[in-house]
Design a protein around this motif. Structure first.
Motif, short mmCIF file in Angstrom:
data_model
loop_
_atom_site.label_atom_id
_atom_site.label_comp_id
_atom_site.label_asym_id
_atom_site.label_seq_id
_atom_site.Cartn_x
_atom_site.Cartn_y
_atom_site.Cartn_z
N ILE A 1 24.06 46.16 21.02
CA ILE A 1 24.80 46.31 22.27
C ILE A 1 26.17 45.66 22.18
CG2 ILE A 1 22.66 46.31 23.64
CD1 ILE A 1 23.51 43.41 24.51
N THR A 2 27.05 46.11 23.06
CA THR A 2 28.31 45.43 23.36
C THR A 2 28.43 45.39 24.87
OG1 THR A 2 29.51 46.02 21.34
CG2 THR A 2 30.83 45.57 23.29
N MET A 3 28.66 44.20 25.41
CA MET A 3 28.84 44.04 26.85
C MET A 3 30.33 43.91 27.16
SD MET A 3 25.74 41.46 27.93
CE MET A 3 26.34 40.11 26.91
N VAL A 4 30.78 44.65 28.15
CA VAL A 4 32.18 44.65 28.53
C VAL A 4 32.36 43.71 29.72
CG1 VAL A 4 34.15 46.03 29.29
CG2 VAL A 4 32.46 47.01 27.71
N GLN A 5 33.20 42.70 29.56
CA GLN A 5 33.46 41.78 30.65
C GLN A 5 34.91 41.89 31.10
OE1 GLN A 5 34.22 37.76 27.88
NE2 GLN A 5 32.77 37.71 29.57
N ARG A 6 35.15 41.47 32.31
CA ARG A 6 36.50 41.50 32.86
C ARG A 6 37.40 40.59 32.03
NH1 ARG A 6 39.00 42.09 38.10
NH2 ARG A 6 40.80 40.72 38.29
N GLY A 7 38.54 41.15 31.62
CA GLY A 7 39.50 40.36 30.87
C GLY A 7 40.61 39.86 31.77
N PRO A 8 41.47 39.02 31.24
CA PRO A 8 42.60 38.54 32.04
C PRO A 8 43.57 39.68 32.33
CG PRO A 8 42.84 37.88 29.74
CD PRO A 8 41.49 38.49 29.87
N ARG A 9 43.80 39.93 33.60
CA ARG A 9 44.70 41.02 33.96
C ARG A 9 46.12 40.64 33.57
NH1 ARG A 9 40.71 43.46 33.65
NH2 ARG A 9 39.53 44.44 35.34
N ARG A 10 46.72 41.45 32.72
CA ARG A 10 48.05 41.16 32.23
C ARG A 10 48.92 42.41 32.33
NH1 ARG A 10 44.94 40.14 26.76
NH2 ARG A 10 44.73 42.25 25.93
N PRO A 11 50.23 42.23 32.43
CA PRO A 11 51.11 43.40 32.57
C PRO A 11 50.98 44.33 31.36
CG PRO A 11 52.28 41.36 33.08
CD PRO A 11 50.96 40.96 32.48
N ARG A 12 51.11 45.62 31.63
CA ARG A 12 51.06 46.61 30.58
C ARG A 12 52.34 47.41 30.59
NH1 ARG A 12 46.22 50.41 31.04
NH2 ARG A 12 46.60 50.74 28.83
N PRO A 13 52.80 47.90 29.46
CA PRO A 13 54.00 48.74 29.45
C PRO A 13 53.75 50.03 30.22
CG PRO A 13 52.89 48.81 27.31
CD PRO A 13 52.24 47.72 28.11
N GLU A 14 54.81 50.65 30.71
CA GLU A 14 54.66 51.86 31.51
C GLU A 14 54.03 52.99 30.72
OE1 GLU A 14 58.32 52.97 33.24
OE2 GLU A 14 58.51 51.16 34.45
#
Length: 471
Positions: free
Chosen positions: A143-156
């Protein structure tokens, strides 16, 4: 090189089952990437016959070095039974390389057990407890569990991959002789040298990398997990403890699952009046499962001020839903791009067929939403921020929670999913469901947004098929 992508929303009834394949072909070589997003449907708390039939129709191929057909990735958006009761059948039938789940720790496990205590099976409790206490497999698959990551700006615009892209000659040249057994693609986080581990941040995209021609051709998967409010999790643990739930068992790797199952299955009656005493009749049997559900609802009510309208619903496990975006991560010739879909209950080509064309522009992405309450402003803001690059590239959206819009509870559909007219809005539901899915208000909002409404149920037979060709 040629890339063919097929995705199907199967008509299984009250549940959801989505399968997809990406096939890369070039230079006498074929590579495949197959994934499934949710596999479940209920009728009288049993698997629907349509679900069993749809699972039996799935066709996969062995890969080099495998004895059985291979499913690269099985994704479970959340742990409601109508989204996962057919998943174990897939694991038994195919060689499943990886199962993707929303992050599951002791607090998340407490929410699942409490909210679904009335119906969750002992075997499921055991499997989920093993994962929450550090286990790395489900039904024997990693398995791989997906957790919330640090919300950071993304390029357009999405960043281009550092891998060399195939040359134009490779992209358009496809050999007539393709190897019979396809090779495996490499599925890794979009981070040079990274491997797919037990826990993955939802800020890290996954790339299915096919090594063809002079470079790599990548297919992109981006997950979204809103995460759980820790204060609420602690409150649920507290209320469970007050009714006698063995809270310490949530972190006990050795005996924890046994202790939880034993406690859940305790049934008790209130004392019966003595014969001839004139007392009231004895009450109906109850169980500790009823106590767990009541404790869960009590915690929701206490936490309502900080969660506002979101906490009015009775199924908080929906808030753990794992979203997914799927789409190409390579450049392609827009003039050669072809798209078509099939929808209806009669075989191709007799009814409800749209022939291949490029009249819908170059939108190729798909988004699955599970049961996420995207109609709630705080949830939608996080979802929209996370998919700011992907949503504008999306052609088809799986509408959350079967088109639900409860009178007292969280809102699920958000008109922002139909970011432009003509996009496909797929609703998977059962025609005989008692919940009222899909709600008329949701259907109206989709039509008002000029969305193409596609209702997929057990009467749809072949469901909704889409096919994309990148020649």
């Amino acid at each position: 090189m040629q890339v063919n992508h097929t995705r199907i929303q199967h008509g299984v009834g009250q549940g959801s089952f989505h399968s997809a394949s990406v096939i890369f072909e070039a230079s006498n070589t074929k590579q495949r990437f197959d994934y499934i997003y949710d596999c479940g449907a209920l009728a009288n708390w049993q698997k629907t016959s349509e679900l069993k039939h749809s699972v039996s129709r799935i066709w996969l191929e062995p890969r080099e070095g495998s004895a059985r057909p291979v499913l690269d990735m099985l994704i479970l958006s959340h742990f409601d039974w109508d989204h996962m009761n057919g998943a174990q059948d897939l694991v038994a039938r195919f060689e499943v390389d990886r199962i993707i789940l929303p992050y599951l720790g002791p607090q998340e496990l407490a929410i699942i057990l409490a909210s679904q205590a009335g119906s969750i099976a002992d075997g499921t409790v055991e499997q989920l407890h093993r994962i929450a206490t550090g286990g790395g497999t489900l039904w024997g698959s990693p398995i791989t569990m997906v957790q919330r990551g640090p919300r950071r700006p993304r390029p357009e615009k999405p960043e281009s991959s550092e891998d060399p892209s195939p040359s134009p000659e490779d992209f358009f040249r496809t050999s007539n002789k393709i190897a019979e057994t396809p090779k495996r693609v490499t599925v890794v986080p979009d981070n040079q040298g990274a491997v797919l581990d037990r826990v993955l941040s939802d800020e890290e995209d996954l790339l299915a990398k096919a090594h063809l021609g002079s470079g790599f051709c990548n297919w992109k998967i981006r997950f979204w997990n809103r995460g759980m409010d820790k204060e609420l999790g602690e409150l649920i643990l507290d209320t469970l403890g007050r009714v006698g739930f063995p809270v310490a068992a949530l972190t006990d790797k050795v005996n924890g699952s046994r202790d939880i199952i034993t406690w859940l299955n305790v049934r008790h009656r209130k004392g019966r009046p003595k014969k001839g005493s004139g007392g009231k009749k004895a009450t109906a049997p109850s169980s500790n499962r009823n106590l767990a559900v009541a404790a869960y609802r009590s915690a929701i009510e206490q936490h309502k001020p900080s969660w506002l309208g979101e906490t009015e619903g009775k199924n908080l496990s929906n808030f753990l839903s794992l979203g997914i975006y799927s789409g190409p991560n390579f450049q392609f010739d827009k003039t050669g791009f072809r798209y078509g879909y099939l929808y209806g209950d009669l075989p191709y080509p007799y009814r409800h067929i749209r022939h291949f064309s490029n009249d819908r522009g170059t939108l190729t992405g798909w988004i699955g939403t599970g049961d996420a309450p995207l109609g709630e402003p705080t949830v939608w803001d996080d979802f929209k921020l996370h998919y700011q690059n992907e949503l504008p590239l999306t052609q088809t959206v799986l509408v959350p929670h079967h088109g639900a819009a409860p009178k007292k509870g969280p809102r699920f559909y958000n008109p922002g999913l139909n970011h432009k007219g003509g996009l496909n809005s797929v609703i998977s539901y059962g025609t005989e469901n008692t919940y009222g899915h899909p709600q008329p208000s949701v259907l109206s909002q989709i039509m008002y947004a000029d969305g193409t409404l596609l209702l997929v149920n057990e009467k749809s037979k072949f469901g909704f098929h889409e096919n994309y060709c990148f020649p």
